[in-house]
Scaffold this active site. Structure first.
Site, mmCIF file in Angstrom:
data_model
loop_
_atom_site.group_PDB
_atom_site.id
_atom_site.type_symbol
_atom_site.label_atom_id
_atom_site.label_comp_id
_atom_site.label_asym_id
_atom_site.label_seq_id
_atom_site.Cartn_x
_atom_site.Cartn_y
_atom_site.Cartn_z
ATOM 1 N N GLU A 164 37.322 -53.400 75.996
ATOM 2 C CA GLU A 164 38.619 -52.751 76.203
ATOM 3 C C GLU A 164 39.745 -53.347 75.347
ATOM 4 O O GLU A 164 40.769 -53.795 75.866
ATOM 5 C CB GLU A 164 38.974 -52.803 77.691
ATOM 6 C CG GLU A 164 37.922 -52.113 78.545
ATOM 7 C CD GLU A 164 38.146 -52.252 80.043
ATOM 8 O OE1 GLU A 164 39.127 -52.905 80.456
ATOM 9 O OE2 GLU A 164 37.333 -51.706 80.811
ATOM 10 N N ASN A 205 33.186 -52.031 73.662
ATOM 11 C CA ASN A 205 33.101 -51.193 74.858
ATOM 12 C C ASN A 205 34.512 -50.861 75.339
ATOM 13 O O ASN A 205 35.375 -51.735 75.397
ATOM 14 C CB ASN A 205 32.349 -51.977 75.947
ATOM 15 C CG ASN A 205 32.007 -51.156 77.169
ATOM 16 O OD1 ASN A 205 31.331 -50.137 77.068
ATOM 17 N ND2 ASN A 205 32.432 -51.610 78.341
ATOM 18 N N HIS A 241 34.124 -43.584 82.969
ATOM 19 C CA HIS A 241 34.714 -43.524 84.307
ATOM 20 C C HIS A 241 35.508 -42.226 84.406
ATOM 21 O O HIS A 241 36.672 -42.159 84.008
ATOM 22 C CB HIS A 241 35.615 -44.735 84.545
ATOM 23 C CG HIS A 241 34.875 -46.030 84.615
ATOM 24 N ND1 HIS A 241 33.991 -46.328 85.630
ATOM 25 C CD2 HIS A 241 34.882 -47.105 83.800
ATOM 26 C CE1 HIS A 241 33.482 -47.534 85.439
ATOM 27 N NE2 HIS A 241 34.004 -48.031 84.327
ATOM 28 N N GLU A 269 29.131 -47.201 81.772
ATOM 29 C CA GLU A 269 29.642 -47.479 83.116
ATOM 30 C C GLU A 269 29.918 -46.179 83.868
ATOM 31 O O GLU A 269 30.945 -46.015 84.513
ATOM 32 C CB GLU A 269 30.926 -48.327 83.045
ATOM 33 C CG GLU A 269 30.751 -49.627 82.280
ATOM 34 C CD GLU A 269 32.016 -50.480 82.216
ATOM 35 O OE1 GLU A 269 32.934 -50.266 83.044
ATOM 36 O OE2 GLU A 269 32.092 -51.363 81.347
ATOM 37 N N ASP A 271 30.595 -43.219 86.196
ATOM 38 C CA ASP A 271 30.818 -42.717 87.547
ATOM 39 C C ASP A 271 31.773 -41.529 87.456
ATOM 40 O O ASP A 271 32.373 -41.289 86.412
ATOM 41 C CB ASP A 271 31.305 -43.793 88.529
ATOM 42 C CG ASP A 271 32.494 -44.602 88.037
ATOM 43 O OD1 ASP A 271 33.342 -44.070 87.303
ATOM 44 O OD2 ASP A 271 32.589 -45.794 88.398
#
Length: 487
Positions: A164, A205, A241, A269, A271
């Site tokens: 990030e 990432n 996300h 990651e 979701d």
């Protein structure tokens, strides 16, 4: 609706639900009867030359329900917190690799690869790092990367070396590393990790880079520049996300442009959070979102796979970070599969809908020796089902769809929990198919049929063996009147 920007992941508050069910001894992996496709997700993904991963952190590795599911269904694991700087080097030069080693041991015992997460991040830094004089930051960063990567050398498939680094407008975050070294810290971190383990795939990432936008454009330009300089960058991690229904339409094109540079592009990651309370239509949209992500990865040769952040809704970080939002994974709070699971399995080339897969035929009540039956071939919505001698008639022929519905009469009606009931004794009826969660079912490997919404078992009332015995939902007990075979 909150902006599509996630807050920092809390380190341990999201484990409350897991702690409530944590049990047994570390690395005690007792199998639990869980509903999943005839072929595990990992087998389906491997058949497509992909992986399907998950995340474990904290006490999750002590919970046999979680570890049984993770080990059976996934072939990649990412430690949620155990390899971050505040855990691995809480004070300067003093390292703690025990928590990460535990997850690596779990992965090795289940033939799973490990994604190292992460080496350089502005968050979850111990206070001492931010207090280091600027002229010493590079040495501290390089020492940390070298020591950690050396410790796990040969055990880590890929590292999120830099996590990030961008603001939403595409500028670089002004963190301890940027303030001391400028943008050069990015290439230096990648080179340092490569020197420690030349065989690991090295990633940058980030979140909100899944589609084409200012942030992903800035990362694309950075990647081009790094590769032109010979920096051994190996991949880009799209965290994934998502908010329900907001998977970017440009995601595939974005993945393809990074792949065209010669980089792997993984979804790291995943979701998909839903505003609560969730409805059946929300779960179906979530299934569509999961299928979109899987299909985008399948369409890109250099997408090695997709990892979900967490195993199930019970251990997700989302509710603790976004009040009023939740149910973001493909497994519910009881670690039973949701429509998103079925959609994932189907996208990977398998059959959704639980242990029985898709298909058509009678549902045999094992204890009664009879078949699930719509009395008198009724087509009236609200008719309660019973069991009767098997006849092969249309009123005893059910089709399990890819979304987990059990339809009858060529799909005109669905098996339904009356009134969306979630209490023991709820009538099982037929009703016009509407896609809601009370019409979605799991045909489980242990012979039970459970309602997705209620988690209750399809049950022959009173364990009766008589023609006309009514069918209801009841707390799962393992008794023979709750065992069924399909087809």
């Amino acid at each position: 609706m909150p902006p599509c920007v996630r807050s920092l992941r809390p380190r341990r508050s999201r484990l409350t639900a897991v702690l409530a069910v944590a049990a047994a001894t570390v690395l005690s992996f007792v199998a639990a009867p869980l509903a999943h496709a005839a072929s595990p997700l990992r087998s389906l993904a491997e058949a497509k030359s992909k992986y399907i991963g998950t995340e474990l952190t904290g006490n999750m590795v002590y919970n046999s329900t979680i570890t049984s599911l993770a080990g059976a269904q996934f072939d990649m694991v990412t430690p949620g917190n155990e390899m971050k700087w505040d855990t691995t080097e809480p004070s300067n030069g003093n390292y703690n690799f025990g928590p990460g080693d535990t997850i690596v041991s779990f992965a090795q015992s289940h033939n799973m690869r490990v994604r190292g997460h992460n080496l350089v991040w502005h968050s979850q830094l111990p206070g001492w790092v931010n207090g280091v004089p600027r002229n010493q930051v590079q040495g501290v960063m390089e020492a940390h990367i070298t020591t950690e990567v050396n410790h796990y050398k040969g055990k880590i498939y890929a590292w999120d070396v830099i996590n990030e680094p961008f603001n939403e407008d595409g500028s670089l975050r002004a963190d301890a590393f940027y303030n001391a070294m400028g943008s050069g810290y990015l290439a230096d971190a990648i080179r340092t990790a490569h020197n420690a383990d030349p065989n690991a795939k090295l990633y940058i990432n980030d979140y909100n880079i899944e589609g084409e936008n200012a942030k992903s454009n800035a990362l694309y330009s950075l990647a081009q520049s790094m590769l032109a300089q010979g920096v051994p960058l190996g991949g880009i991690g799209l965290e994934g996300h998502f908010i329900l229904g907001q998977v970017p339409s440009s995601m595939l094109a974005n993945m393809q442009r990074f792949a065209a540079l010669g980089l792997d592009v993984a979804v790291t990651e995943l979701d998909d959070r839903i505003q609560q309370p969730a409805s059946g239509s929300s779960f179906q949209q979530q299934a569509n979102d999961y299928a979109t992500v899987i299909n985008d990865c399948l369409a890109v040769t250099r997408c090695p796979g997709v990892s979900q952040w967490g195993v199930g809704d019970a251990d997700s970080w989302v509710p603790g970070t976004f009040p009023g939002w939740g149910t973001p994974t493909m497994y519910d709070n009881n670690y039973q599969p949701k429509p998103a699971y079925n959609a994932t399995a189907t996208a990977l080339g398998g059959s959704g809908g639980g242990g029985g897969g898709t298909g058509a035929g009678p549902l045999h009540a094992v204890g009664a020796g009879k078949c699930l039956d719509v009395p008198n071939s009724s087509t009236t919505a609200g008719t309660q089902l019973d069991v009767r001698a098997c006849s092969g008639g249309a009123n005893q022929t059910f089709t399990l769809t890819s979304s987990g519905q059990l339809t009858v009469y060529s799909g005109a009606d669905c098996l339904d929990a009356n009134g969306r009931g979630t209490t023991a004794g709820t009538k099982v009826i037929i009703w016009s198919c509407n896609g809601q969660a009370n019409q979605q079912w799991n045909i489980n490997a242990d012979g039970t049929v459970t309602g997705v919404q209620s988690g209750l078992c399809l049950d022959v009332t009173g364990a009766s063996t008589a023609d006309g015995a009514l069918v209801q939902l009841w707390t799962c007990s393992g008794a023979s009147n709750q065992h069924w075979t399909f087809g």
